[in-house]
Write a protein that holds these residues in place. Structure first.
Motif, PDB file in Angstrom:
ATOM      1  N   GLY A 171       0.816  -1.204   0.000  1.00  0.00           N
ATOM      2  CA  GLY A 171       0.000   0.000   0.000  1.00  0.00           C
ATOM      3  C   GLY A 171       0.850   1.256   0.000  1.00  0.00           C
ATOM      4  N   MET A 172       0.205   2.399  -0.217  1.00  0.00           N
ATOM      5  CA  MET A 172       0.936   3.646  -0.389  1.00  0.00           C
ATOM      6  C   MET A 172       1.722   4.054   0.846  1.00  0.00           C
ATOM      7  N   GLY A 173       1.126   3.922   2.015  1.00  0.00           N
ATOM      8  CA  GLY A 173       1.837   4.297   3.225  1.00  0.00           C
ATOM      9  C   GLY A 173       3.105   3.484   3.414  1.00  0.00           C
ATOM     10  N   GLU A 174       3.002   2.187   3.186  1.00  0.00           N
ATOM     11  CA  GLU A 174       4.168   1.316   3.327  1.00  0.00           C
ATOM     12  C   GLU A 174       5.229   1.629   2.285  1.00  0.00           C
ATOM     13  N   VAL A 175       4.809   1.982   1.082  1.00  0.00           N
ATOM     14  CA  VAL A 175       5.767   2.326   0.021  1.00  0.00           C
ATOM     15  C   VAL A 175       6.482   3.637   0.351  1.00  0.00           C
ATOM     16  N   LEU A 176       5.776   4.596   0.906  1.00  0.00           N
ATOM     17  CA  LEU A 176       6.432   5.841   1.325  1.00  0.00           C
ATOM     18  C   LEU A 176       7.483   5.550   2.396  1.00  0.00           C
ATOM     19  N   ASN A 177       7.165   4.699   3.337  1.00  0.00           N
ATOM     20  CA  ASN A 177       8.155   4.323   4.355  1.00  0.00           C
ATOM     21  C   ASN A 177       9.357   3.635   3.720  1.00  0.00           C
ATOM     22  N   MET A 178       9.098   2.771   2.730  1.00  0.00           N
ATOM     23  CA  MET A 178      10.186   2.068   2.050  1.00  0.00           C
ATOM     24  C   MET A 178      11.056   3.041   1.255  1.00  0.00           C
ATOM     25  N   ALA A 179      10.404   3.998   0.580  1.00  0.00           N
ATOM     26  CA  ALA A 179      11.173   4.992  -0.185  1.00  0.00           C
ATOM     27  C   ALA A 179      12.085   5.792   0.734  1.00  0.00           C
ATOM     28  N   ALA A 180      11.599   6.112   1.920  1.00  0.00           N
ATOM     29  CA  ALA A 180      12.427   6.843   2.882  1.00  0.00           C
ATOM     30  C   ALA A 180      13.609   5.994   3.331  1.00  0.00           C
ATOM     31  N   GLU A 181      13.337   4.723   3.595  1.00  0.00           N
ATOM     32  CA  GLU A 181      14.399   3.829   4.077  1.00  0.00           C
ATOM     33  C   GLU A 181      15.450   3.581   3.000  1.00  0.00           C
ATOM     34  N   LEU A 182      15.009   3.418   1.750  1.00  0.00           N
ATOM     35  CA  LEU A 182      15.926   3.099   0.657  1.00  0.00           C
ATOM     36  C   LEU A 182      16.430   4.332  -0.080  1.00  0.00           C
ATOM     37  N   GLN A 183      15.957   5.510   0.356  1.00  0.00           N
ATOM     38  CA  GLN A 183      16.364   6.772  -0.283  1.00  0.00           C
ATOM     39  C   GLN A 183      16.060   6.756  -1.784  1.00  0.00           C
ATOM     40  N   GLY A 184      14.812   6.406  -2.072  1.00  0.00           N
ATOM     41  CA  GLY A 184      14.382   6.351  -3.457  1.00  0.00           C
ATOM     42  C   GLY A 184      13.204   7.267  -3.716  1.00  0.00           C
ATOM     43  N   TYR A 185      12.843   7.382  -4.978  1.00  0.00           N
ATOM     44  CA  TYR A 185      11.690   8.175  -5.392  1.00  0.00           C
ATOM     45  C   TYR A 185      10.456   7.282  -5.468  1.00  0.00           C
ATOM     46  N   THR A 186       9.294   7.905  -5.414  1.00  0.00           N
ATOM     47  CA  THR A 186       8.060   7.169  -5.657  1.00  0.00           C
ATOM     48  C   THR A 186       6.974   8.127  -6.099  1.00  0.00           C
ATOM     49  N   LEU A 187       5.963   7.572  -6.768  1.00  0.00           N
ATOM     50  CA  LEU A 187       4.772   8.332  -7.139  1.00  0.00           C
ATOM     51  C   LEU A 187       3.722   8.082  -6.067  1.00  0.00           C
ATOM     52  N   THR A 188       3.097   9.145  -5.583  1.00  0.00           N
ATOM     53  CA  THR A 188       2.101   9.002  -4.524  1.00  0.00           C
ATOM     54  C   THR A 188       0.962   9.984  -4.735  1.00  0.00           C
ATOM     55  N   ASP A 189      -0.191   9.650  -4.187  1.00  0.00           N
ATOM     56  CA  ASP A 189      -1.248  10.655  -4.099  1.00  0.00           C
ATOM     57  C   ASP A 189      -0.860  11.630  -2.998  1.00  0.00           C
ATOM     58  N   ARG A 190      -1.267  12.875  -3.141  1.00  0.00           N
ATOM     59  CA  ARG A 190      -0.854  13.910  -2.189  1.00  0.00           C
ATOM     60  C   ARG A 190      -1.396  13.642  -0.780  1.00  0.00           C
ATOM     61  N   ALA A 191      -2.618  13.120  -0.688  1.00  0.00           N
ATOM     62  CA  ALA A 191      -3.237  12.932   0.623  1.00  0.00           C
ATOM     63  C   ALA A 191      -2.423  11.990   1.496  1.00  0.00           C
ATOM     64  N   THR A 192      -2.018  10.844   0.947  1.00  0.00           N
ATOM     65  CA  THR A 192      -1.256   9.896   1.750  1.00  0.00           C
ATOM     66  C   THR A 192       0.115  10.457   2.081  1.00  0.00           C
ATOM     67  N   TYR A 193       0.718  11.174   1.124  1.00  0.00           N
ATOM     68  CA  TYR A 193       2.019  11.792   1.389  1.00  0.00           C
ATOM     69  C   TYR A 193       1.951  12.739   2.586  1.00  0.00           C
ATOM     70  N   VAL A 194       0.942  13.604   2.605  1.00  0.00           N
ATOM     71  CA  VAL A 194       0.833  14.562   3.703  1.00  0.00           C
ATOM     72  C   VAL A 194       0.645  13.835   5.026  1.00  0.00           C
ATOM     73  N   ALA A 195      -0.151  12.770   5.018  1.00  0.00           N
ATOM     74  CA  ALA A 195      -0.385  12.007   6.243  1.00  0.00           C
ATOM     75  C   ALA A 195       0.885  11.327   6.745  1.00  0.00           C
ATOM     76  N   TYR A 196       1.818  11.002   5.850  1.00  0.00           N
ATOM     77  CA  TYR A 196       3.043  10.287   6.212  1.00  0.00           C
ATOM     78  C   TYR A 196       4.298  11.167   6.170  1.00  0.00           C
ATOM     79  N   ARG A 197       4.141  12.429   5.827  1.00  0.00           N
ATOM     80  CA  ARG A 197       5.311  13.302   5.605  1.00  0.00           C
ATOM     81  C   ARG A 197       6.222  13.366   6.828  1.00  0.00           C
ATOM     82  N   ALA A 198       5.645  13.537   7.998  1.00  0.00           N
ATOM     83  CA  ALA A 198       6.458  13.713   9.204  1.00  0.00           C
ATOM     84  C   ALA A 198       7.324  12.488   9.490  1.00  0.00           C
ATOM     85  N   LYS A 199       6.778  11.302   9.258  1.00  0.00           N
ATOM     86  CA  LYS A 199       7.526  10.082   9.593  1.00  0.00           C
ATOM     87  C   LYS A 199       8.512   9.673   8.509  1.00  0.00           C
ATOM     88  N   THR A 200       8.318  10.135   7.267  1.00  0.00           N
ATOM     89  CA  THR A 200       9.221   9.723   6.182  1.00  0.00           C
ATOM     90  C   THR A 200      10.302  10.757   5.879  1.00  0.00           C
TER      91      THR A 200
END
Length: 267
Positions: A171-200
């Motif tokens: 899912g999108m939240g898990e992929v955002l966490n993975m992108a942060a861990e692996l220092q990679g890019y990803t495509l995301t919807d803005r809503a999920t990004y904002v919800a996860y921005r602080a932790k990623t």
């Protein structure tokens, strides 16, 4: 008298589960509506008005439509218009309505190894990611986001290869966490990004391209295909979410003071 009471109790025990089942509306939807907190904000108002209890199954759009196709849910709220149109055309769903929209964004580490920060052309940015060899994390789950990403790669005729491309199947939240861990890019919807921005700690690199428009639609499962579908409840949700009250509820939803979804019913 005792016999009549016993018979009445037996009847009530048989009817009660059916009554409870009629009060449940099963909704398959995308992870973005759940991860962002939108449904938790919206559904209590609908449940209070309708007397229904909405059971939410949050998955990627492809899986959400598959659940609806199989009659495992009564209504689906998704964001992949070509797939939605195909779903309706094949007779699996009826009464599709526009509900809301937001946008996709490309996000990545603050170091920005591909040098795409501030670009407004998603195709050009993805080409730079490919040529730079930077890592890209894909949903890989046939979600609406995944379908859009795959369309972009097809349109530019290129895609990261080898270890530079990670297909997560998450899912999108898990992929955002993975992108942060692996220092990679990803495509995301803005809503999920904002919800996860602080932790990623991921940064927005590309936004504002018209090709990144992200509309959402709601569709009732076709009762002619699935006799047990709660079509009446599905239509109650569809009518409410596209009503002035439902649309205002969407507009009122905020995360960190930011509006994440924009009502579009009737446009």
């Amino acid at each position: 008298m005792r016999i009549r009471i016993a018979a009445l109790l037996s009847t009530l025990l048989l009817v009660a589960p059916l009554t409870m089942a009629q009060q449940v509306l099963k909704l398959s939807t995308t992870t973005s509506t759940e991860n962002s907190g939108l449904l938790k904000f919206m559904l209590p108002a609908f449940e209070q008005k309708s007397g229904l209890k909405v059971q939410v199954i949050s998955v990627g759009t492809g899986k959400a439509l598959e659940l609806a196709k199989n009659g495992d849910v009564d209504v689906t709220l998704v964001h992949a218009r070509p797939s939605e149109d195909k779903f309706v055309a094949e007779g699996h769903g009826v009464n599709r309505r526009d509900v809301m929209y937001n946008d996709f964004i490309l996000v990545g580490p603050t170091s920005d190894p591909a040098g795409i920060k501030g670009m407004r052309d998603v195709h050009a940015a993805l080409k730079k990611i490919v040529s730079s060899g930077a890592r890209f994390i894909s949903r890989g789950d046939n979600s609406g986001t995944d379908q859009m990403e795959k369309a972009y790669w097809n349109e530019i005729g290129a895609k990261p290869t080898g270890s530079a491309y990670v297909s997560a199947g998450l899912g999108m939240g898990e992929v955002l966490n993975m992108a942060a861990e692996l220092q990679g890019y990803t495509l995301t919807d803005r809503a999920t990004y904002v919800a996860y921005r602080a932790k990623t700690g991921l940064a927005i690199d590309v936004e504002g391209d018209r090709k990144m428009f992200n509309p959402y639609g709601i569709i009732a499962v076709n009762p002619a295909r699935h006799k047990d579908a709660n079509y009446k409840g599905a239509m109650q949700l569809i009518e409410w979410i596209t009503s002035d009250a439902g649309q205002q509820r969407i507009a009122d939803f905020r995360v960190e003071g930011q509006q994440l979804f924009f009502p579009s019913a009737g446009r």
